[in-house]
Design a protein around this motif. Structure first.
Motif, mmCIF file in Angstrom:
data_model
loop_
_atom_site.group_PDB
_atom_site.id
_atom_site.type_symbol
_atom_site.label_atom_id
_atom_site.label_comp_id
_atom_site.label_asym_id
_atom_site.label_seq_id
_atom_site.Cartn_x
_atom_site.Cartn_y
_atom_site.Cartn_z
ATOM 1 N N ASP A 171 -18.595 -29.495 -107.260
ATOM 2 C CA ASP A 171 -19.540 -30.106 -106.164
ATOM 3 C C ASP A 171 -20.117 -28.784 -105.501
ATOM 4 O O ASP A 171 -19.636 -27.917 -105.153
ATOM 5 C CB ASP A 171 -18.311 -30.368 -104.909
ATOM 6 N N CYS A 172 -21.472 -28.975 -105.954
ATOM 7 C CA CYS A 172 -22.549 -27.810 -105.418
ATOM 8 C C CYS A 172 -23.445 -28.392 -104.544
ATOM 9 O O CYS A 172 -24.778 -28.461 -104.693
ATOM 10 C CB CYS A 172 -23.329 -27.378 -106.770
ATOM 11 N N THR A 173 -23.014 -29.278 -103.447
ATOM 12 C CA THR A 173 -24.115 -29.976 -102.506
ATOM 13 C C THR A 173 -24.793 -28.859 -102.023
ATOM 14 O O THR A 173 -25.993 -29.336 -101.905
ATOM 15 C CB THR A 173 -23.266 -30.505 -101.462
ATOM 16 N N TYR A 174 -24.429 -27.750 -101.214
ATOM 17 C CA TYR A 174 -25.248 -26.541 -100.801
ATOM 18 C C TYR A 174 -25.685 -25.373 -101.576
ATOM 19 O O TYR A 174 -24.920 -25.273 -102.726
ATOM 20 C CB TYR A 174 -24.631 -26.368 -99.606
ATOM 21 N N THR A 175 -26.524 -24.671 -101.118
ATOM 22 C CA THR A 175 -26.530 -23.463 -101.742
ATOM 23 C C THR A 175 -25.647 -22.286 -100.558
ATOM 24 O O THR A 175 -25.366 -22.864 -99.575
ATOM 25 C CB THR A 175 -27.895 -22.645 -101.493
ATOM 26 N N ASP A 176 -25.398 -21.280 -101.130
ATOM 27 C CA ASP A 176 -24.739 -20.322 -100.087
ATOM 28 C C ASP A 176 -25.421 -20.191 -98.720
ATOM 29 O O ASP A 176 -24.727 -19.898 -97.632
ATOM 30 C CB ASP A 176 -24.671 -18.909 -100.700
ATOM 31 N N GLU A 177 -26.875 -20.114 -98.868
ATOM 32 C CA GLU A 177 -27.529 -19.889 -97.656
ATOM 33 C C GLU A 177 -27.426 -21.081 -96.745
ATOM 34 O O GLU A 177 -27.495 -21.032 -95.485
ATOM 35 C CB GLU A 177 -29.126 -19.855 -98.235
ATOM 36 N N GLU A 178 -27.356 -22.355 -97.322
ATOM 37 C CA GLU A 178 -27.220 -23.476 -96.505
ATOM 38 C C GLU A 178 -25.760 -23.793 -95.952
ATOM 39 O O GLU A 178 -25.739 -24.423 -94.907
ATOM 40 C CB GLU A 178 -27.466 -24.914 -97.280
ATOM 41 N N PHE A 179 -24.784 -22.981 -96.420
ATOM 42 C CA PHE A 179 -23.317 -23.183 -96.360
ATOM 43 C C PHE A 179 -23.108 -23.198 -94.975
ATOM 44 O O PHE A 179 -22.093 -24.056 -94.416
ATOM 45 C CB PHE A 179 -22.718 -22.549 -97.285
ATOM 46 N N PRO A 180 -23.410 -22.036 -94.196
ATOM 47 C CA PRO A 180 -22.838 -21.915 -92.831
ATOM 48 C C PRO A 180 -23.185 -23.143 -91.945
ATOM 49 O O PRO A 180 -22.487 -23.451 -91.019
ATOM 50 C CB PRO A 180 -23.350 -20.408 -92.477
ATOM 51 N N ASP A 181 -24.435 -23.641 -91.908
ATOM 52 C CA ASP A 181 -24.619 -24.995 -91.318
ATOM 53 C C ASP A 181 -24.017 -26.236 -91.362
ATOM 54 O O ASP A 181 -24.097 -27.167 -90.707
ATOM 55 C CB ASP A 181 -26.280 -25.199 -91.384
ATOM 56 N N HIS A 182 -23.249 -26.222 -92.402
ATOM 57 C CA HIS A 182 -22.326 -27.295 -92.947
ATOM 58 C C HIS A 182 -20.881 -27.059 -92.907
ATOM 59 O O HIS A 182 -20.181 -27.675 -93.547
ATOM 60 C CB HIS A 182 -22.887 -27.796 -94.291
ATOM 61 N N ALA A 183 -20.387 -25.924 -92.261
ATOM 62 C CA ALA A 183 -19.129 -25.722 -92.321
ATOM 63 C C ALA A 183 -18.305 -27.176 -91.603
ATOM 64 O O ALA A 183 -18.777 -27.780 -90.779
ATOM 65 C CB ALA A 183 -18.708 -24.542 -91.256
ATOM 66 N N GLY A 184 -17.286 -27.325 -92.468
ATOM 67 C CA GLY A 184 -16.278 -28.631 -92.076
ATOM 68 C C GLY A 184 -16.961 -29.913 -92.699
ATOM 69 O O GLY A 184 -16.267 -30.912 -92.503
ATOM 70 N N TRP A 185 -17.866 -29.930 -93.434
ATOM 71 C CA TRP A 185 -18.434 -31.125 -93.997
ATOM 72 C C TRP A 185 -17.751 -31.761 -95.362
ATOM 73 O O TRP A 185 -18.018 -32.744 -95.911
ATOM 74 C CB TRP A 185 -20.154 -31.191 -94.425
#
Ligand SMILES: [Zn+2]
Ligand SMILES: [Zn+2]
Length: 293
Positions: free
Chosen positions: A203-217
């Motif tokens: 599962d590589c839905t996000y990048t590390d840069e995007e990850f903090p905005d999607h915590a808990g998803w």
């Protein structure tokens, strides 16, 4: 085909929602579906919209025996079930497996819930194949017959999801979606499932840069996939479950960066076929882009 050849076909690589259009032609817009063919047997991971085309291919064969392993029952992973042609052929035997629903629910109930009015016009009684629903507890090892074993583990996802490691005559494939990592940590369950795998699909839905905005998803990043692959000695890594907002241009950039970080890291693309026996461990990515047929 040699009896010990293992073929992997990517029929759907998108996460969350089918994403069709001119911007996703290269990597594809159908949701999760990966087929692993072991000689005469098929094991299928998830029934996203990608499974429809797989069904068309298998429908021509008649008398198939297949196992359909669900990561979980979120819509993007099960919405293709009613459109899988082999369910409507009495010659077929298909087992469906899920490991995150007991004790509150079960797989048959989940499938019935999407195949009943007012959501859908026909119910599972329309299936003509011999269909068996098998619920298990994540962590169990499944014996799929013909020497195929599936180790399983619970992933970190809302409602739970199951990661799988298929093993067959010394070869191994890990299918790990949907899951969220904890910053700065390597998930021990995931690491155990991917250890020295010939292929890890992650599962590589996000990048590390995007990850903090999607915590808990409940999703992870391609950089985390690289960290896991390197720590686990994974031979080949498929970046998977692409975000609907990540178009071809975006995924191309991910592919270039991933290839630098892992010598055999690549972005999963609809239609890609991998033949694991023919490529020695020293070989490059060796991707065949022949259309899945
Ligand atoms: Zn998903
Ligand atoms: Zn999900």
């Amino acid at each position: 085909m040699s009896s010990e050849q293992l073929t992997v076909r990517f029929w759907g690589v998108r996460g969350t929602l089918p994403t069709t259009g001119p911007d996703t032609i290269r990597y594809g817009g159908n949701t999760s579906c990966v087929e692993v063919e072991f000689g005469h047997r098929s094991v299928i991971f998830d029934a996203g919209t990608g499974i429809r085309k797989l069904g068309d291919r298998l429908a021509g064969q008649g008398g198939i025996e297949a196992d359909l392993l669900f990561s979980h029952c979120h819509m993007d992973h099960i919405c293709g079930v009613p459109f899988f042609a082999p369910f409507y052929d009495a010659r077929n035997r298909i087992r469906l497996w899920a490991g995150n629903l007991l004790p509150k629910g079960n797989l048959e109930g989940a499938i019935r819930s999407i195949m009943s009015p007012p959501l859908f016009p026909i119910e599972i009684e329309a299936f003509q194949a011999e269909v068996q629903f098998r619920d298990f507890l994540a962590g169990e090892t499944l014996d799929l017959g013909s020497g195929i074993k599936a180790r399983t583990g619970m992933l970190n996802h809302p409602g739970g999801a199951v990661g799988y490691r298929l093993e067959w005559v010394g070869k191994s494939i890990a299918y790990i979606t949907d899951t969220e990592h904890r910053l700065g940590e390597l998930d021990r369950t995931v690491l155990s499932l991917v250890q020295n795998a010939d292929l890890m699909i992650y599962d590589c839905t996000y990048t590390d840069e995007e990850f903090p905005d999607h915590a808990g998803w409940g999703h992870s990043t391609w950089q985390q996939a690289i960290r896991l692959a390197n720590a686990g000695g994974v031979h080949r890594l498929a970046i998977f479950h692409h975000d609907p907002d990540h178009d071809d241009a975006f995924m191309r950039k991910v592919e270039v960066s991933a290839a630098k970080a892992h010598p055999r890291g690549f972005v999963g693309r609809e239609g890609v076929v991998l033949k694991l026996q023919e490529e020695a461990r020293s070989a490059g990515p060796g991707l065949s882009s022949t259309a899945c047929r």
